[in-house]
Every structure is written in structure tokens, then in C-alpha cells.
Design a protein around this motif. Structure first.
Motif, mmCIF file in Angstrom:
data_model
loop_
_atom_site.group_PDB
_atom_site.id
_atom_site.type_symbol
_atom_site.label_atom_id
_atom_site.label_comp_id
_atom_site.label_asym_id
_atom_site.label_seq_id
_atom_site.Cartn_x
_atom_site.Cartn_y
_atom_site.Cartn_z
ATOM 1 N N GLY B 9 0.822 -1.239 -0.029
ATOM 2 C CA GLY B 9 0.004 0.081 0.007
ATOM 3 C C GLY B 9 0.806 1.238 0.061
ATOM 4 N N PRO B 10 0.415 2.448 0.788
ATOM 5 C CA PRO B 10 -0.801 2.580 1.207
ATOM 6 C C PRO B 10 -2.051 2.612 0.464
ATOM 7 N N LEU B 11 -3.052 2.192 1.127
ATOM 8 C CA LEU B 11 -4.477 2.106 0.586
ATOM 9 C C LEU B 11 -5.237 3.088 1.330
ATOM 10 N N SER B 12 -6.080 4.048 0.559
ATOM 11 C CA SER B 12 -6.608 5.080 1.279
ATOM 12 C C SER B 12 -8.079 4.940 0.639
ATOM 13 N N VAL B 13 -9.192 4.766 1.409
ATOM 14 C CA VAL B 13 -10.451 4.732 0.949
ATOM 15 C C VAL B 13 -11.408 5.386 1.824
ATOM 16 N N PRO B 14 -12.454 6.072 1.529
ATOM 17 C CA PRO B 14 -13.445 6.593 2.032
ATOM 18 C C PRO B 14 -14.219 5.870 3.090
ATOM 19 N N GLU B 15 -14.562 6.460 3.935
ATOM 20 C CA GLU B 15 -15.555 5.770 4.954
ATOM 21 C C GLU B 15 -16.835 4.980 4.477
ATOM 22 N N GLY B 16 -17.024 3.876 4.802
ATOM 23 C CA GLY B 16 -18.385 3.202 4.074
ATOM 24 C C GLY B 16 -17.876 2.229 2.830
ATOM 25 N N ALA B 17 -16.820 2.428 2.452
ATOM 26 C CA ALA B 17 -16.386 1.697 1.177
ATOM 27 C C ALA B 17 -16.096 0.385 1.425
ATOM 28 N N ILE B 18 -16.029 -0.522 0.667
ATOM 29 C CA ILE B 18 -15.696 -1.992 0.855
ATOM 30 C C ILE B 18 -14.196 -2.035 0.451
ATOM 31 N N VAL B 19 -13.516 -2.672 1.252
ATOM 32 C CA VAL B 19 -11.980 -2.866 1.001
ATOM 33 C C VAL B 19 -11.495 -4.357 0.769
ATOM 34 N N SER B 20 -10.700 -4.446 -0.115
ATOM 35 C CA SER B 20 -10.422 -5.708 -0.458
ATOM 36 C C SER B 20 -8.805 -5.697 -0.223
ATOM 37 N N LEU B 21 -8.418 -6.658 0.731
ATOM 38 C CA LEU B 21 -6.809 -6.700 0.684
ATOM 39 C C LEU B 21 -6.387 -8.192 0.199
ATOM 40 N N ASN B 22 -5.368 -8.246 -0.226
ATOM 41 C CA ASN B 22 -4.899 -9.769 -0.700
ATOM 42 C C ASN B 22 -3.460 -10.044 -0.446
ATOM 43 N N CYS B 23 -3.548 -11.544 -0.620
ATOM 44 C CA CYS B 23 -2.002 -11.893 -0.673
ATOM 45 C C CYS B 23 -2.041 -13.075 -1.523
ATOM 46 N N THR B 24 -0.764 -13.338 -2.217
ATOM 47 C CA THR B 24 -0.547 -14.579 -2.903
ATOM 48 C C THR B 24 0.656 -15.197 -2.160
ATOM 49 N N TYR B 25 0.597 -16.638 -2.577
ATOM 50 C CA TYR B 25 1.712 -17.361 -1.850
ATOM 51 C C TYR B 25 2.185 -18.664 -3.039
ATOM 52 N N SER B 26 3.406 -19.071 -2.694
ATOM 53 C CA SER B 26 3.940 -20.153 -3.532
ATOM 54 C C SER B 26 3.894 -21.596 -3.173
ATOM 55 N N ASN B 27 3.791 -21.601 -1.795
ATOM 56 C CA ASN B 27 3.977 -22.913 -1.109
ATOM 57 C C ASN B 27 2.406 -23.750 -1.243
ATOM 58 N N SER B 28 2.164 -24.624 -1.772
ATOM 59 C CA SER B 28 1.047 -25.153 -2.084
ATOM 60 C C SER B 28 0.595 -26.243 -0.904
ATOM 61 N N ALA B 29 1.524 -26.238 0.099
ATOM 62 C CA ALA B 29 1.247 -26.949 1.304
ATOM 63 C C ALA B 29 0.608 -26.363 2.313
ATOM 64 N N PHE B 30 0.684 -24.975 2.095
ATOM 65 C CA PHE B 30 0.003 -23.862 3.148
ATOM 66 C C PHE B 30 -1.660 -24.296 3.464
ATOM 67 N N GLN B 31 -2.018 -24.527 4.476
ATOM 68 C CA GLN B 31 -3.487 -25.004 4.886
ATOM 69 C C GLN B 31 -4.172 -24.155 6.068
ATOM 70 N N TYR B 32 -3.570 -23.236 6.626
ATOM 71 C CA TYR B 32 -3.868 -22.655 7.600
ATOM 72 C C TYR B 32 -3.622 -21.097 7.231
ATOM 73 N N PHE B 33 -4.604 -20.253 7.093
ATOM 74 C CA PHE B 33 -4.586 -18.876 6.843
ATOM 75 C C PHE B 33 -5.144 -17.940 7.721
ATOM 76 N N MET B 34 -4.333 -16.999 7.927
ATOM 77 C CA MET B 34 -4.792 -15.909 8.947
ATOM 78 C C MET B 34 -4.606 -14.689 8.591
ATOM 79 N N TRP B 35 -5.376 -13.528 8.984
ATOM 80 C CA TRP B 35 -5.135 -12.161 9.019
ATOM 81 C C TRP B 35 -5.085 -11.592 10.297
ATOM 82 N N TYR B 36 -3.822 -10.796 10.524
ATOM 83 C CA TYR B 36 -3.568 -9.927 11.558
ATOM 84 C C TYR B 36 -3.756 -8.300 11.329
#
Lengths: 114, 111
Positions: B9-36
């Protein structure tokens, strides 16, 4: 529980000085992690312990960094000698499991090396 | 190439908007996904946790995992100024594997 406790919260030191960061994990957690966070590199895992034993220190930048966990309630991260590029926020985190479990982070120590 | 990629980012949006945050990964073994979520001058705190593919909703927050594309998303509906923070994705392959964090996306919601 008070959560993960870190001290000091801020540290300003001069290049070449020794710096010691301290962490008290949440009671009962078997895993303790040390991270470094910078704008350029994001959150980097430096080292983690399981039951007080260092398991993976592959993220420790170089020999100037060392970490110890003498007992289940205390850990230190030491930098000797410190350099300006070590300036960052250092986080300690603890958890009851390694991979599929929440890590609880402390408030961090903001280190500035002049 | 990093195991987990996240636009800082940074990502700046007006109040009330829908926000979309994304990640890509390369390890196909990943099974547990978290957002902090990390507020300024604080440590990260777990916001959402999902296992394998699919969606999970919690109030205004929805976490979505597409393992076939190695792509995860966090949607925030009716965004509020109090949502202004850095959002870090994180993932691991198993309970015996390290959690790998993305570098974080800084989000600002304008009143």
C-alpha cells in the motif's frame, strides 16, 4: 493474564553499544518468537524457542545477534555491537502451538541506533 | 521470490467503502490462513483464521481462500475510520510448521 510483556518500550543507543531486549511470554505458552519489523522488510522471524530450547535461528541476521531463554517466563535478545541498520521494532510473541495457532504479540521495543 | 507476497500500500478509501486486501503465496502446502491487524505502535493481533479453502465471515469481515490460485483475500464491508491499520496475512502448512507472515498492507479509512 497481562499478555506478552516487553521491555524497554523504546531504546536509543549509539553504534557499537550492547543492546538487550527482554520478553515475558504468556504463562503456559510453549513457544516464544522474536521478530523484527521494518518498513522495507516487513515482519521477519529471527528465532523461536520451544520449551525454552532454541529450535530455528535461521532468521538471525548475523553473529552480533543472540537470544536466550533461561526459563519459561523470560527471554532476551541481545545485539552486540549494535549498528544503525539494526534500527527497527522488535516484537516478542508467544503461542501454545507452532503453526495453526494464534500468536500473541507484545507491544514491541522500538530500537534506534545512532 | 518470497513465499508470501502482499502489496504494502498504502491504501486509502472513504468511510463506508468495501475494502479488499490480498495476498498470494507459492507454497501449495499451506493449509492454515490468518489475517492479523496491527494498529500504529502496537503488536499484531489475530483478526481472522481459516482452514483450507472457502470463505469465513465475522461481522463486517470476510476471509476468502482460493488454494487453486494460491490467493487469499480479506474483505471489509462498511469500512470505518477505526479500521485504519496495517493488515498482515499469515499462513502455515501444519501445526508443526512456522507461520509465514506477509509484509502487511497499510490501510487508511478517510472520514
Amino acid at each position: 493474564d497481562a499478555g506478552v510483556i516487553q521491555s524497554p518500550r523504546h531504546e536509543v543507543t549509539e553504534m557499537g553499544q550492547e543492546v538487550t531486549l527482554r520478553c515475558k511470554p504468556i504463562s503456559g505458552h510453549d513457544y516464544l518468537f522474536w521478530y523484527r519489523q521494518t518498513m522495507m522488510r516487513g515482519l521477519e522471524l529471527l528465532i523461536y524457542f520451544n520449551n525454552n530450547v532454541p529450535i530455528d535461528d535461521s532468521g538471525m541476521p548475523e553473529d552480533r545477534f543472540s537470544a536466550k531463554m533461561p526459563n519459561a517466563s523470560f527471554s532476551t535478545l541481545k545485539i552486540q555491537p549494535s549498528e544503525p541498520r539494526d534500527s527497527a521494532v522488535y516484537f516478542c510473541a508467544s503461542s501454545s502451538l507452532l503453526g495453526d495457532n494464534e500468536q500473541f504479540f507484545g507491544p514491541g521495543t522500538r530500537l534506534t541506533v545512532l | 521470490q518470497k513465499e508470501v507476497e502482499q502489496d504494502p500500500g498504502p491504501l486509502s478509501v472513504p468511510e463506508g467503502a468495501i475494502v479488499s486486501l490480498n495476498c498470494t503465496y507459492s507454497n501449495s502446502a499451506f493449509q492454515y490462513f490468518m489475517w492479523y491487524r496491527q494498529y500504529s505502535r502496537k503488536g499484531p493481533e489475530l483478526l481472522m483464521y481459516t482452514y483450507s479453502s472457502g470463505n469465513k465471515e465475522d461481522g463486517r469481515f470476510t476471509a476468502q481462500v482460493d488454494k487453486s490460485s494460491k490467493y487469499i483475500s480479506l474483505f471489509i464491508r462498511d469500512s470505518q475510520p477505526s479500521d485504519s491499520a496495517t493488515y498482515l496475512c499469515a499462513m502455515s502448512a501444519s501445526s508443526a510448521s512456522k507461520i509465514i507472515f506477509g509484509s502487511g498492507t497499510r490501510l487508511s479509512i478517510r472520514p
